[in-house]
Write an enzyme that holds these catalytic residues in place. Structure first.
Site, PDB file in Angstrom:
ATOM      1  N   LYS A 247       4.425   7.007 -10.010  1.00 32.52           N
ATOM      2  CA  LYS A 247       4.169   8.447 -10.084  1.00 32.52           C
ATOM      3  C   LYS A 247       5.405   9.146 -10.648  1.00 32.52           C
ATOM      4  O   LYS A 247       6.523   8.744 -10.328  1.00 32.52           O
ATOM      5  CB  LYS A 247       3.908   9.007  -8.671  1.00 32.52           C
ATOM      6  CG  LYS A 247       2.559   8.663  -8.097  1.00 32.52           C
ATOM      7  CD  LYS A 247       2.354   9.345  -6.755  1.00 32.52           C
ATOM      8  CE  LYS A 247       1.055   8.919  -6.090  1.00 32.52           C
ATOM      9  NZ  LYS A 247      -0.158   9.352  -6.783  1.00 32.52           N
TER      10      LYS A 247
ATOM     11  N   ARG B  18      -8.054   2.681  -2.409  1.00 31.23           N
ATOM     12  CA  ARG B  18      -9.357   2.014  -2.437  1.00 31.23           C
ATOM     13  C   ARG B  18      -9.217   0.503  -2.248  1.00 31.23           C
ATOM     14  O   ARG B  18     -10.133  -0.149  -1.767  1.00 31.23           O
ATOM     15  CB  ARG B  18     -10.092   2.368  -3.739  1.00 31.23           C
ATOM     16  CG  ARG B  18      -9.394   1.924  -4.989  1.00 31.23           C
ATOM     17  CD  ARG B  18      -9.900   2.677  -6.228  1.00 31.23           C
ATOM     18  NE  ARG B  18      -9.431   4.067  -6.258  1.00 31.23           N
ATOM     19  CZ  ARG B  18      -9.788   4.950  -7.186  1.00 31.23           C
ATOM     20  NH1 ARG B  18     -10.614   4.607  -8.154  1.00 31.23           N
ATOM     21  NH2 ARG B  18      -9.317   6.185  -7.137  1.00 31.23           N
TER      22      ARG B  18
HETATM   23  N1  BES Z   1      -2.627   9.141  -2.896  1.00 31.05           N
HETATM   24  C1  BES Z   1      -3.135   9.376  -4.185  1.00 31.05           C
HETATM   25  C2  BES Z   1      -4.125  10.525  -4.243  1.00 31.05           C
HETATM   26  C3  BES Z   1      -3.533  11.907  -4.287  1.00 31.05           C
HETATM   27  C4  BES Z   1      -2.855  12.354  -5.388  1.00 31.05           C
HETATM   28  C5  BES Z   1      -3.723  12.760  -3.227  1.00 31.05           C
HETATM   29  C6  BES Z   1      -2.337  13.637  -5.419  1.00 31.05           C
HETATM   30  C7  BES Z   1      -3.215  14.054  -3.261  1.00 31.05           C
HETATM   31  C8  BES Z   1      -2.520  14.479  -4.360  1.00 31.05           C
HETATM   32  C9  BES Z   1      -3.865   8.135  -4.704  1.00 31.05           C
HETATM   33  O1  BES Z   1      -3.393   6.927  -4.256  1.00 31.05           O
HETATM   34  C10 BES Z   1      -3.749   8.166  -6.192  1.00 31.05           C
HETATM   35  O2  BES Z   1      -2.659   8.130  -6.676  1.00 31.05           O
HETATM   36  N2  BES Z   1      -4.880   8.242  -6.864  1.00 31.05           N
HETATM   37  C11 BES Z   1      -4.912   8.318  -8.283  1.00 31.05           C
HETATM   38  C12 BES Z   1      -6.156   7.580  -8.728  1.00 31.05           C
HETATM   39  C13 BES Z   1      -6.216   7.358 -10.208  1.00 31.05           C
HETATM   40  C14 BES Z   1      -5.120   6.440 -10.649  1.00 31.05           C
HETATM   41  C15 BES Z   1      -7.554   6.782 -10.543  1.00 31.05           C
HETATM   42  C16 BES Z   1      -4.973   9.788  -8.698  1.00 31.05           C
HETATM   43  O3  BES Z   1      -5.626  10.575  -8.010  1.00 31.05           O
HETATM   44  O4  BES Z   1      -4.338  10.135  -9.683  1.00 31.05           O
HETATM   45 ZN    ZN Z   2      -1.803   6.149  -5.430  1.00 35.17          ZN
END
Ligand code: BES
Ligand code: ZN
Ligand code: ZN
Length: 501
Positions: A280, A354
């Protein structure tokens, strides 16, 4: 909690202030004085009737007006237009009133309750009001070197003796629920250097041992998780310096018959989400300590339901790890076989929730419950779809989903169903494995996450997925939740469903 209630039909002499809710509409109709029929004290009634300055007070929601009579301080508190005033509005008024009392360091007050409830039924309104005041009384200040102590005793003045009795009866269940919701908040707010996966499991175990008599605790360590063939879960943990943990709690009610239903809760417990190799950016990474919010929410709900003597058999499964990077971390393009035998092409290591839930859900299906509810801060897309105010609800069984939605509605927690359509199920087919962990585009991210999870639900067991990415923290629009940090939302709705059906 530092707020304490007494319930009575009369004003307490120990209280320094008596608080009366003023309805804006009544005030407009009758410019002279508010409706005083619920105020038993003659002296107070006389003072209010004779109050000349009162005319300048509009009764606008959360506006205030103080005055003295005899040796008492009185506070008029505007509840606004009481013709459009739900029990949720009442909670919000309670939250704002709490803030006002705290700022003014009022430690002992009478609240003339009937003047606050508008047209809401007394018994329900008392519960909402007390619940919201308890919920307002939360701070995460353990790391502050200096903090002000505030304690508050509220004498809730009710009109009839029967109201006093029903309020006293409801109190234990309100405290059980809000204390559990605060356990959720504490876990979510805890720093990730302290709350590692190993520590988190230990703290849940300690809390169960201390507070949930009769609940069985099983904690799977890395070797045991390996034995269970939870390779998707392990793939997320691969880059971590800490072992994963799978916490498995079981509650059996006192009375069990063949008809006793069994519900299972499953939670995403990513104690910190760096994204892994799909790292990230730093702006999006800070705050990711809250990525274990799903597990903390289902644990809080389980805890509340157990304390509130749920008639159901309950299981709670929490999958805990961080999502970090070292030279052993899972590479994007990795192909991993899950516990249920399906192979997954991991194209993005940031879609890790997931993966851990996939194995945890499959493990839970083997317990053959009558319904499964998982909660997770699964997708950023959830915030795009529903903002940070509404919880996304997805599932495979409309009756079960409706049951949850109706409990959310009763509790007045915003929740909205999103569909899982076949096109999105097809979108996660992989060219080289059974499925892939992301869709082809950026659209419908929340539902695609849910479509992935559904691949791990066996035998059509009724299942609900809650994406709490939006509602887990920063509920600045709810006065009874901290403006920043964990909210504890959805604990109450889940507790309702797990105790009342
Ligand atoms: N924990 C995050 C989801 C999230 C992101 C919650 C920002 C609240 C704020 C999750 O693990 C994640 O990073 N999901 C990705 C999925 C994508 C790569 C398909 C996302 O939401 O960008
Ligand atoms: Zn994530
Ligand atoms: Zn995550």
């Amino acid at each position: 909690m530092t707020v304490e209630f007494t319930y009575s039909t009369s004003l307490s002499e120990k209280a320094s202030t008596t608080i009366i809710g003023i309805n804006q509409l009544a005030k407009e109709k009758d410019k002279k004085a508010p409706n005083l029929k619920f105020i038993a004290s003659k002296a107070l009634k006389d003072s209010l009737t004779n109050l000349k300055n009162f005319k300048s007070f509009s009764g606008e929601r959360n506006s205030t007006f103080s005055f003295h009579n005899e040796n008492q301080e009185n506070l008029l508190y505007g509840i606004g237009d009481s013709s459009k005033y739900s029990t949720e509005d009442l909670r919000k008024v309670a939250g704002n009133l709490f803030k006002y009392l705290k700022i003014n360091n009022s430690n002992n007050v009478n609240i003339v309750f009937d003047s606050f409830r508008g047209k809401n039924k007394s018994s329900e309104a008392v519960i909402a009001f007390v619940e919201a005041l308890y919920m307002s009384d939360y701070e995460f200040i353990k790391y502050k070197s200096e903090s002000k102590k505030f304690s508050l005793t509220i004498n809730l003045v009710l009109t009839a003796a029967k109201d006093v009795n029903s309020a006293k009866k409801a109190e234990t269940s309100i405290i059980n629920t809000v204390e559990s919701l605060n356990v959720t908040r504490d876990f979510v707010n805890e720093a990730p250097n302290v709350l590692t996966s190993v520590e988190y499991a230990k703290q849940v175990q300690n809390d169960v041992t201390k507070n949930l008599k009769g609940v069985k605790v099983k904690i799977l360590n890395k070797a045991q998780i390996k034995k269970e063939k939870m390779n998707l879960f392990l793939s997320v943990n691969a880059g971590s310096g800490y072992e994963p943990r799978l916490v498995h709690l079981t509650y059996t009610p006192k009375k069990v018959t063949k008809k006793t239903k069994h519900f299972a809760l499953v939670g995403k417990g990513i104690v910190f989400d760096t994204g892994g190799y799909s790292l990230k950016p730093s702006g999006a990474m800070a705050g990711m300590k809250f990525d274990m919010g799903g597990s903390a929410t289902v644990y809080g709900a389980f805890r509340a339901a157990v304390l509130n003597n749920s008639p159901y058999k309950l299981t709670c499964v929490l999958a805990m790890t961080d999502n970090a990077v070292n030279s052993f971390a899972t590479f994007p393009d990795a192909i991993v076989k899950g516990r249920n035998g399906k192979t997954v092409e991991i194209l993005n290591t940031d879609a890790e929730g997931r993966l851990i839930l996939a194995d945890a859900l499959d493990y839970t299906c083997d317990l053959n419950p009558d319904g499964i509810i998982d909660a997770a801060t699964l997708t950023g897309a959830c915030l795009v779809a529903l903002g940070n105010q509404v919880c996304a609800v997805l599932g495979n069984n409309q009756k079960f989903t409706n049951q949850l939605l109706s409990n959310c509605k009763k509790q007045e927690e915003y929740a909205w169903e999103l569909p899982i359509i076949n096109e999105w199920r097809s979108d996660i087919k992989s060219k080289v494995a059974d499925i892939k962990n992301i869709g082809s585009g950026r659209l419908a991210g929340t539902a695609i996450g849910a479509a992935f999870l559904q691949e791990f639900i066996k035998n059509d067991i009724p299942w609900i997925h809650l994406d709490i990415a939006g509602v887990c923290d920063s509920q600045s629009h709810l006065s009874y939740c901290p403006a920043d940090g964990a909210s504890g939302l959805m604990v109450r709705s889940l507790n309702r469903m797990l105790t009342n059906g």
